[in-house]
Design an enzyme around this catalytic site. Structure first.
Site, mmCIF file in Angstrom:
data_model
loop_
_atom_site.group_PDB
_atom_site.id
_atom_site.type_symbol
_atom_site.label_atom_id
_atom_site.label_comp_id
_atom_site.label_asym_id
_atom_site.label_seq_id
_atom_site.Cartn_x
_atom_site.Cartn_y
_atom_site.Cartn_z
ATOM 1 N N TYR A 1 10.532 -8.683 -6.247
ATOM 2 C CA TYR A 1 9.641 -7.626 -5.952
ATOM 3 C C TYR A 1 8.982 -7.850 -4.491
ATOM 4 O O TYR A 1 9.072 -7.421 -3.585
ATOM 5 C CB TYR A 1 8.735 -7.150 -7.051
ATOM 6 N N ASP B 1 1.518 -15.949 -11.854
ATOM 7 C CA ASP B 1 0.369 -15.189 -11.520
ATOM 8 C C ASP B 1 -0.532 -16.312 -10.892
ATOM 9 O O ASP B 1 -1.121 -17.087 -11.478
ATOM 10 C CB ASP B 1 -0.338 -15.077 -12.946
HETATM 11 N N1 NAD Z 1 0.014 0.373 -7.352
HETATM 12 C C1 NAD Z 1 -0.312 -0.876 -6.774
HETATM 13 O O1 NAD Z 1 -1.343 -1.531 -7.102
HETATM 14 C C2 NAD Z 1 0.365 -1.275 -5.511
HETATM 15 C C3 NAD Z 1 0.078 -2.499 -5.034
HETATM 16 C C4 NAD Z 1 0.726 -3.084 -4.047
HETATM 17 C C5 NAD Z 1 1.745 -2.547 -3.234
HETATM 18 N N2 NAD Z 1 2.363 -1.135 -3.893
HETATM 19 C C6 NAD Z 1 3.367 -0.258 -3.494
HETATM 20 O O2 NAD Z 1 2.822 0.806 -3.089
HETATM 21 C C7 NAD Z 1 3.793 1.971 -3.494
HETATM 22 C C8 NAD Z 1 3.585 2.821 -4.494
HETATM 23 O O3 NAD Z 1 3.164 2.301 -5.457
HETATM 24 P P1 NAD Z 1 2.827 3.239 -6.798
HETATM 25 O O4 NAD Z 1 1.922 2.283 -7.838
HETATM 26 O O5 NAD Z 1 2.051 4.551 -6.402
HETATM 27 O O6 NAD Z 1 4.284 3.410 -7.671
HETATM 28 P P2 NAD Z 1 4.822 4.747 -8.112
HETATM 29 O O7 NAD Z 1 6.005 3.909 -9.098
HETATM 30 O O8 NAD Z 1 4.060 5.595 -9.265
HETATM 31 O O9 NAD Z 1 5.246 5.453 -7.079
HETATM 32 C C9 NAD Z 1 6.586 5.044 -6.517
HETATM 33 C C10 NAD Z 1 7.383 6.749 -6.148
HETATM 34 O O10 NAD Z 1 8.530 6.489 -5.699
HETATM 35 C C11 NAD Z 1 9.491 7.003 -6.218
HETATM 36 N N3 NAD Z 1 10.693 6.273 -5.827
HETATM 37 C C12 NAD Z 1 11.241 5.244 -6.068
HETATM 38 N N4 NAD Z 1 12.533 4.919 -5.552
HETATM 39 C C13 NAD Z 1 12.712 5.952 -4.717
HETATM 40 C C14 NAD Z 1 14.040 6.271 -4.108
HETATM 41 N N5 NAD Z 1 14.950 5.587 -4.103
HETATM 42 N N6 NAD Z 1 14.000 7.658 -3.581
HETATM 43 C C15 NAD Z 1 12.979 8.323 -3.822
HETATM 44 N N7 NAD Z 1 11.765 8.083 -4.233
HETATM 45 C C16 NAD Z 1 11.802 6.959 -5.010
HETATM 46 C C17 NAD Z 1 9.303 7.257 -7.619
HETATM 47 O O11 NAD Z 1 9.805 8.305 -8.258
HETATM 48 C C18 NAD Z 1 7.880 7.039 -7.669
HETATM 49 O O12 NAD Z 1 7.200 8.615 -7.444
HETATM 50 C C19 NAD Z 1 5.108 1.142 -3.621
HETATM 51 O O13 NAD Z 1 6.089 0.887 -2.546
HETATM 52 C C20 NAD Z 1 4.566 -0.292 -4.359
HETATM 53 O O14 NAD Z 1 5.278 -1.454 -4.088
HETATM 54 C C21 NAD Z 1 1.454 -0.521 -4.815
#
Ligand code: NAD
Length: 319
Positions: free
Chosen positions: A139, A280
């Site tokens: 990831y 971790d």
């Molecule tokens: N939540 C956290 O703590 C965190 C921390 C660091 C980075 N991020 C990054 O932030 C972003 C959002 O994270 P989140 O927690 O909201 O995740 P989430 O899984 O809730 O949201 C991701 C969204 O992307 C959509 N998706 C995935 N692949 C797709 C594709 N090929 N085409 C169209 N839609 C697609 C999913 O359906 C989902 O709605 C991600 O890129 C994640 O890596 C999140």
């Protein structure tokens, strides 16, 4: 000035909160999401919705858009270890297609969700953007690969891009909140215990070199994070790829989070100590000095009890 933005992944947790902020600021928003981990009802009212995949972004993107905010990705660390190909395909392959669609449609601005997982085991605390990047999971590696792709796109084709490296995102904003399935993030998991939906919270290791032996993380309110995205749209400069950490610079241990949940909810939260999980790091805390200087970002919701109060309200809404 109002703009027109494509928000990929806007049916997910962070993307839906940012889409909501864009709408409240008077912008026009289209959410592109394939609902692989997101929810149709998570898309804020007022956003146009396209159910589709980022690999097909060229079907919908045109020169009327001012920028893309790119959240769509898979983000489960453990799953990425078991199925790395799924992560390279979606996170890297999907973003390649999105960048190509942006080039073809002449959309010249991008804000990308990067992550603290690009750093791996930190060599400094707090972590700065110039620290070494050595991700410990597919990831994190896939997100770092995208950061490199974006740098190339800015240098070669003049894209103006900002990668925001989130630390631990938490809290909720109105009806938009965290609902991953399976849930892997600490605060919603502890809240599930407080709700009686889970028997106990597993503490993965209590023998780390931290004040109480449990892992320390930097929790940032999702609404503060959203503010940074709007500022990043203004800061994006043609030909530059700016990378900014987003965190509060304060660490809270797993035990401090559990105790704060007990205080906020008034419910008992049994805990069970389990072994350490591979990969971790003991402590992950951000220096957000770059975001403050370059974006003018000033997070205002750093209080852990406040973050948990908002997350609890969302969890209670969902039942
Ligand atoms: N939540 C956290 O703590 C965190 C921390 C660091 C980075 N991020 C990054 O932030 C972003 C959002 O994270 P989140 O927690 O909201 O995740 P989430 O899984 O809730 O949201 C991701 C969204 O992307 C959509 N998706 C995935 N692949 C797709 C594709 N090929 N085409 C169209 N839609 C697609 C999913 O359906 C989902 O709605 C991600 O890129 C994640 O890596 C999140």
């Amino acid at each position: 000035m109002s703009g027109k933005y494509l928000v990929t992944g806007g049916a997910g947790y962070v993307g839906s909160v940012v889409a909501q902020h864009l709408i409240e600021a008077g912008h026009e928003v289209t959410v592109l999401d394939n609902l692989s981990t997101g929810f149709r009802e998570g898309v804020p009212a007022g956003a146009a919705f396209v159910e589709g995949d980022i690999r097909d972004a060229a079907k919908w993107l045109d020169s009327s858009y001012d920028a893309v905010l790119h959240f769509a990705a898979f983000s489960q660390v453990g799953e990425s270890v078991a199925k790395p190909e799924k992560y390279w395909d979606n996170n890297v392959g999907g973003t390649m297609a999105l960048l190509a669609a942006m080039r073809d449609a002449d959309v010249r601005k991008l804000v990308f969700s990067s992550t603290a997982a690009t750093y791996g085991e930190p060599v400094n605390t707090p972590i700065t953007e110039t620290d070494p990047t050595a991700p410990t999971s597919p990831y994190g590696a896939s997100k770092l690969a995208v950061d490199h792709m974006i740098t190339g796109e800015a240098t070669a084709h003049g894209l103006g891009a900002v990668s925001l490296r989130y630390f631990n995102v938490a809290g909720a904003y109105g009806s938009c909140g965290e609902r991953h399935d399976p849930e892997s993030h600490l605060i919603p998991l502890v809240l599930q215990v407080a709700q009686g939906r889970r028997e106990a919270i597993s503490v993965f290791g209590d023998d780390y070199p931290t004040p109480d032996g449990t892992c320390v993380r930097d929790y940032i309110h999702v609404a503060d994070l959203a503010d940074a995205h709007l500022l990043a749209l203004d800061a994006a400069t043609p030909g530059e790829h700016l990378i900014c950490n987003l965190g509060n610079g304060n660490g809270f241990s797993v035990r401090e989070v559990i105790e704060a949940v007990r205080q906020v909810t008034g419910h008992p939260v049994p805990e069970v100590v389990a072994g350490r999980r591979g990969g971790d790091p003991a402590t992950l805390v951000a220096s957000a000095a770059t975001a403050r200087e370059r974006l003018g970002w000033n997070p205002t919701r750093a209080d852990l009890a406040g973050i948990i109060t908002d997350a609890w309200a969302f969890a209670q809404q969902r039942g």
